[in-house]
Design a protein around this motif. Structure first.
Motif, short mmCIF file in Angstrom:
data_model
loop_
_atom_site.label_atom_id
_atom_site.label_comp_id
_atom_site.label_asym_id
_atom_site.label_seq_id
_atom_site.Cartn_x
_atom_site.Cartn_y
_atom_site.Cartn_z
N ALA A 205 42.41 52.62 50.68
CA ALA A 205 40.96 52.66 50.91
C ALA A 205 40.19 52.67 49.60
N ARG A 206 40.66 53.45 48.62
CA ARG A 206 39.98 53.48 47.31
C ARG A 206 40.02 52.08 46.67
N LEU A 207 41.19 51.45 46.68
CA LEU A 207 41.32 50.14 46.06
C LEU A 207 40.45 49.11 46.76
N ARG A 208 40.40 49.16 48.07
CA ARG A 208 39.59 48.18 48.82
C ARG A 208 38.11 48.31 48.45
N ARG A 580 43.67 62.86 48.26
CA ARG A 580 42.22 62.65 48.12
C ARG A 580 41.82 62.68 46.64
N LEU A 581 42.31 63.65 45.90
CA LEU A 581 41.91 63.83 44.51
C LEU A 581 42.44 62.71 43.62
N TYR A 582 43.74 62.49 43.64
CA TYR A 582 44.35 61.61 42.65
C TYR A 582 44.28 60.14 43.03
N SER A 583 43.96 59.83 44.27
CA SER A 583 43.83 58.42 44.63
C SER A 583 42.72 57.75 43.83
N THR A 584 41.67 58.48 43.51
CA THR A 584 40.59 57.92 42.69
C THR A 584 41.12 57.44 41.35
N TYR A 585 41.86 58.31 40.68
CA TYR A 585 42.30 58.00 39.32
C TYR A 585 43.42 56.97 39.31
N MET A 586 44.26 57.00 40.32
CA MET A 586 45.32 56.01 40.40
C MET A 586 44.72 54.63 40.68
N ALA A 587 43.76 54.56 41.60
CA ALA A 587 43.11 53.29 41.91
C ALA A 587 42.38 52.74 40.68
N LEU A 588 41.75 53.62 39.91
CA LEU A 588 41.04 53.17 38.72
C LEU A 588 42.00 52.58 37.69
N GLN A 589 43.16 53.20 37.52
CA GLN A 589 44.14 52.67 36.57
C GLN A 589 44.63 51.29 37.00
N ILE A 590 44.91 51.13 38.28
CA ILE A 590 45.39 49.84 38.78
C ILE A 590 44.31 48.78 38.63
N LYS A 591 43.08 49.11 39.03
CA LYS A 591 41.99 48.14 38.92
C LYS A 591 41.72 47.80 37.46
N ALA A 592 41.77 48.79 36.58
CA ALA A 592 41.55 48.53 35.16
C ALA A 592 42.61 47.60 34.60
N ASP A 593 43.85 47.75 35.05
CA ASP A 593 44.91 46.86 34.60
C ASP A 593 44.68 45.44 35.11
N LEU A 594 44.28 45.32 36.38
CA LEU A 594 44.00 44.00 36.94
C LEU A 594 42.87 43.30 36.19
N GLU A 595 41.91 44.07 35.69
CA GLU A 595 40.76 43.50 34.98
C GLU A 595 40.97 43.42 33.48
N GLY A 596 42.15 43.86 33.00
CA GLY A 596 42.46 43.74 31.58
C GLY A 596 41.80 44.75 30.68
#
Length: 604
Positions: A205-208, A580-596
């Motif tokens: 859900a966070r990633l979407r 709930r807590l860590y999904s935010t930070y994990m999603a941010l790391q994955i998205k940041a990697d996808l965006e370089g």
């Protein structure tokens, strides 16, 4: 106006005055922080901290989870990260709970939230200021800085929500688009999540909401079956305010302690409402990574038996806090036993054991719940075999103390900051204090268990049951009735050290006595999640990732919610609150990697 009403009005007025004073005090203090950041002076920023102050960072400055203690270490960390993070526009938050004066760990403090911008996105900080500093000025005791969103990829919620007008007449409507999305026939996902339990769903859900295309693979036939298929009497052992999911709070009419099936249905509804692309009845057979191409190939058997291979730059293992690989100890004579012998992973409910004599190996939470379920469904005898001492506390009042900060009148997301902003030394001291208090409140419970032959343990350093969870993932039980059965003698307890072997009719003890049994249930837990990785992705990946869970050298959960040593491989675990807590930070790391924009390594 009655006297009572006058008193009530005075209390409200006093509280409003205190709230206003707290807001003004935090705003004055924040000005000093803004000046220090504008000057880019690490020593000036470190001077804002008390001598015993801590700075914790979740991604905003370091792109890791880091804790810095003392002004010297804090100044050094600021020196290494300020040029990269470039924080600015610091303001007292109007989005979160108002600043307040309170007392934490016996210290008078001013606490509140700040919002700010960094070079890559928006951040939120939680600060706890000591009011007893010798300087006479508030000084930071604890500050937690976090990254909450990436610029240009903000969560599509509230004012950023989709308009819903994307579909013109004659083109795809919403249902057409959802069905096409779900099939992945015309594209490859950016992230493959293995497991649609709470962790996989919340991360999805966070990633979407950040615009990431995610495929979630669930082995069970329905979302929620990981709860639905567990034993009949199961309910959550902490209250509903602790366990809410992002974007969709539970109805206010729901009970404080959720039954497993209610939660299971909610998870299924959550997946639908959040428009998550979940393949149910599907099983990951194998995954491997093309390091040169930077993509995973994941072979999946779908519900109809067909096999497909999907590729993605990121894979997340979200199959729970354990590997799913049962830990089955070697018990001499197991082949001689003529009754039913199974691991707790195959246990479906106490109704199957009516009129039977049952032995349960283990004294963790699952073992207690299974023993109680079997007893309540009419087993003629239930015996638990204790392999190691276990921390036991009452549900009420003691079990809820760890989560006491969560309540129906506070936003769980705000409380998450308070819980996260606890450096390990303070966490240890807090749990030691809490354990002393709960052991005193539970003295009759503990003494009753010991008298019944049950061995209790609250960690060598006295940090109690929750630290057992954080360090080992188990070894505790919050009493919802089984301890009372043990004390009353309705459930017997024997020690594993006294067991000789299994025989045809039960368990032979070293003193020659026998525990007659028609069934044996091995509630002996699961192997480390590293073994789950090995099973699906092979030895090389498993060894590169390493063991999962428990504190690492930085007192961060080992290889959970963080980049692992295997590029593009992540582990999502933990309970509902942690998801709930860590999904935010994990999603941010994955998205940041996808965006370089994700640095190759931590910045401090």
């Amino acid at each position: 106006m009655t006297k009572d009403n006058v008193g009530s009005t005075d209390v409200v007025a006093t509280q409003l005055e205190r709230d206003l004073a707290a807001s003004e005090a935090l705003a004055r203090w924040a000005e000093g922080l803004r000046v220090g950041l504008a000057n880019g002076d690490p020593d000036q920023l470190a001077a804002l901290f008390a001598d015993d102050g801590y700075w914790m960072d979740y991604l905003a400055f370091t792109w890791r989870y880091r804790t810095f203690a003392g002004r010297g270490e804090i100044a050094e960390a600021f020196g290494r990260t300020l040029d990269h993070a470039r924080p600015k526009e610091v303001e007292v938050s109007t989005l979160r709970a108002r600043p307040r004066f309170t007392r934490r760990s016996g210290v008078d403090v001013l606490e509140g939230y700040l919002e700010y911008e960094t070079a890559v996105g928006h951040g939120t900080a939680y600060v706890r200021l000591r009011l007893d500093d010798p300087s006479g000025e508030p000084r930071i005791w604890i500050m937690l800085t976090t990254l909450q969103s990436l610029r240009g990829f903000e969560h599509r919620t509230g004012a950023n929500r989709p308009k819903g007008r994307e579909h013109e007449v004659g083109r795809e409507n919403w249902l057409d688009r959802r069905l096409r999305e779900l099939q992945f026939a015309d594209r490859e996902p950016e992230v493959i999540i293995v497991g649609a339990g709470q962790g996989g769903l919340v991360l999805g859900a966070r990633l979407r909401q950040m615009g990431v295309d995610v495929l979630i693979i669930e082995k069970n036939d329905r979302v929620g079956d990981n709860w639905r298929n567990r034993y009949h009497s199961l309910t959550l052992h902490n209250e509903v305010a602790t366990n809410t999911l992002p974007y969709m709070p539970y109805p206010e009419t729901w009970p404080a302690f959720l039954p497993k099936d209610k939660l299971a249905h909610w998870l299924e509804s959550y997946a639908e409402a959040m428009e998550l692309n979940v393949w149910t009845g599907a099983e990951v057979l194998h995954g491997e990574r093309d390091e040169a191409g930077g993509r995973w190939s994941v072979r999946i058997r779908r519900q109809d038996g067909t096999e497909v291979v999907k590729t993605a730059p990121h894979v997340v293992l979200a199959t729970g806090g354990h590997s799913g690989v049962p830990n089955v100890p070697h018990i001499p004579g197991a082949d001689d036993f003529e009754g039913s012998l199974l691991h707790s992973s195959r246990f479906r409910g106490g109704r199957d054991y009516e009129g039977k004599r049952v032995v349960v190996f283990g004294t963790g939470s699952s073992a207690h719940d299974i023993a109680q379920d079997i007893h309540e469904n009419g087993a003629t005898a239930v015996t638990m075999i204790q392999r190691s001492p276990t921390a036991v506390i009452s549900l009420d009042p003691c079990g809820t103390m760890v989560y006491a900060a969560y309540s129906d009148d506070r936003d769980p997301a705000d409380v998450d900051f308070v819980q996260a902003a606890t450096p390990y030394p303070i966490l240890k001291q807090t749990y030691q204090w809490l354990t002393r208090k709960t052991c005193e409140l539970d003295r009759d419970l503990i003494s009753g268990l010991e008298a019944a032959g049950f061995r209790t343990d609250f960690e060598p350093d006295g940090t109690g049951f929750h630290m057992k969870y954080l360090r080992k993932g188990g070894g505790y039980y919050i009493n919802v009735g089984c301890s009372d059965l043990i004390i009353d003698g309705q459930v017997q307890v024997r020690q594993a050290a006294d067991v000789d072997r299994l025989v045809s009719g039960g368990v032979l003890m070293q003193d020659g006595s026998q525990i007659d049994a028609d069934a044996v249930v091995l509630a002996t837990g699961y192997k480390n999640q590293q073994e789950g990785i090995r099973l699906l992705f092979g030895d090389e990946v498993a060894e590169r990732v390493g063991p999962v869970w428990g504190f690492d050298e930085n007192h961060v959960m080992r290889n959970v919610w963080v980049r692992t040593r295997q590029d593009g491989f992540w582990v999502m675990g933990g309970a509902l609150m942690e998801a709930r807590l860590y999904s935010t930070y994990m999603a941010l790391q994955i998205k940041a990697d996808l965006e370089g924009v994700l640095p190759e390594s931590a910045l401090a």
